[in-house]
Write a protein that holds these residues in place. Structure first.
Motif, PDB file in Angstrom:
ATOM      1  N   THR A  15      11.301  -1.907   4.622  1.00 19.22           N
ATOM      2  CA  THR A  15      10.297  -2.218   5.524  1.00 19.22           C
ATOM      3  C   THR A  15       9.265  -3.000   4.640  1.00 19.22           C
ATOM      4  O   THR A  15       8.741  -2.325   3.882  1.00 19.22           O
ATOM      5  CB  THR A  15       9.748  -1.538   6.464  1.00 19.22           C
ATOM      6  N   LYS A  17       5.952  -3.670   3.472  1.00 15.75           N
ATOM      7  CA  LYS A  17       4.559  -2.980   3.722  1.00 15.75           C
ATOM      8  C   LYS A  17       3.378  -4.005   3.130  1.00 15.75           C
ATOM      9  O   LYS A  17       2.453  -3.791   3.940  1.00 15.75           O
ATOM     10  CB  LYS A  17       4.631  -1.921   2.449  1.00 15.75           C
ATOM     11  N   ARG A  18       3.560  -4.926   2.243  1.00 16.68           N
ATOM     12  CA  ARG A  18       2.431  -5.590   1.893  1.00 16.68           C
ATOM     13  C   ARG A  18       3.015  -6.992   1.186  1.00 16.68           C
ATOM     14  O   ARG A  18       3.755  -6.881   0.425  1.00 16.68           O
ATOM     15  CB  ARG A  18       1.435  -5.045   1.020  1.00 16.68           C
ATOM     16  N   ASP A  31       8.917  -1.095   1.266  1.00 18.80           N
ATOM     17  CA  ASP A  31       9.119   0.336   1.287  1.00 18.80           C
ATOM     18  C   ASP A  31      10.496   0.707   1.645  1.00 18.80           C
ATOM     19  O   ASP A  31      10.929   0.314   2.683  1.00 18.80           O
ATOM     20  CB  ASP A  31       8.029   1.074   2.407  1.00 18.80           C
ATOM     21  N   ARG A  52       6.800 -10.932   6.879  1.00 19.00           N
ATOM     22  CA  ARG A  52       5.537 -10.438   7.205  1.00 19.00           C
ATOM     23  C   ARG A  52       5.513  -8.924   7.082  1.00 19.00           C
ATOM     24  O   ARG A  52       6.454  -8.457   7.155  1.00 19.00           O
ATOM     25  CB  ARG A  52       4.991 -10.858   8.588  1.00 19.00           C
ATOM     26  N   PRO A  53       4.325  -8.361   6.863  1.00 16.42           N
ATOM     27  CA  PRO A  53       4.357  -6.894   6.872  1.00 16.42           C
ATOM     28  C   PRO A  53       5.115  -6.303   8.292  1.00 16.42           C
ATOM     29  O   PRO A  53       4.819  -6.933   9.282  1.00 16.42           O
ATOM     30  CB  PRO A  53       2.891  -6.408   6.939  1.00 16.42           C
ATOM     31  N   GLY A  54       5.773  -5.250   8.057  1.00 16.08           N
ATOM     32  CA  GLY A  54       6.794  -4.822   9.104  1.00 16.08           C
ATOM     33  C   GLY A  54       7.987  -5.203   9.294  1.00 16.08           C
ATOM     34  O   GLY A  54       8.971  -4.908   9.949  1.00 16.08           O
ATOM     35  N   SER A  55       8.166  -6.594   8.570  1.00 17.03           N
ATOM     36  CA  SER A  55       9.798  -7.207   8.635  1.00 17.03           C
ATOM     37  C   SER A  55      10.849  -6.278   7.910  1.00 17.03           C
ATOM     38  O   SER A  55      10.536  -5.405   6.951  1.00 17.03           O
ATOM     39  CB  SER A  55       9.771  -8.484   7.815  1.00 17.03           C
ATOM     40  N   GLN A  56      12.018  -6.127   8.505  1.00 18.06           N
ATOM     41  CA  GLN A  56      13.003  -5.388   8.222  1.00 18.06           C
ATOM     42  C   GLN A  56      13.662  -6.289   7.143  1.00 18.06           C
ATOM     43  O   GLN A  56      14.030  -7.271   7.467  1.00 18.06           O
ATOM     44  CB  GLN A  56      13.932  -4.772   9.311  1.00 18.06           C
TER      45      GLN A  56
END
Length: 74
Positions: A15, A17-18, A31, A52-56
Motif C-alpha cells: 500500500t 504510504k507516502r 508499505d 495516491r496514498p492508500g492505493s494498492q
C-alpha cells in the motif's frame, strides 16, 4: 489494458504510504508489511496510474545484479 501475465518473479504487494512529488520525478513509499520499499518514478507516471496514498500496488523487481558491501571489523 489488462496484464494477463508477467515474467517478473520478484513481486511485493503493498500500500502506498507516502508520495513526495517533484517536477519531473517523485518518490513513492510502499508499505509491504515487513518494511518499506521506495521507488523513484516519473511524476507523469504517478498521474497516469492514479497513484495516491492508500492505493494498492505491486512493486516489481527485475535485476541482473544486486551488490552488497560489508564493513571492516573494528
Amino acid at each position: 489494458m489488462t496484464i494477463k501475465a508477467i515474467n517478473v518473479r520478484n513481486q511485493f504487494q503493498g500500500t502506498i504510504k507516502r508520495i513526495r512529488r517533484g517536477d519531473v520525478v517523485s518518490e513513492v513509499e510502499v508499505d509491504i508489511g515487513s518494511g518499506l520499499i521506495t521507488s523513484i518514478i516519473t511524476t507523469g507516471s504517478i498521474d497516469e496510474l492514479g497513484l495516491r496514498p492508500g492505493s494498492q500496488v505491486i512493486a516489481l523487481f527485475k535485476s541482473t545484479e544486486v551488490a552488497l558491501a560489508s564493513f571492516a571489523p573494528s
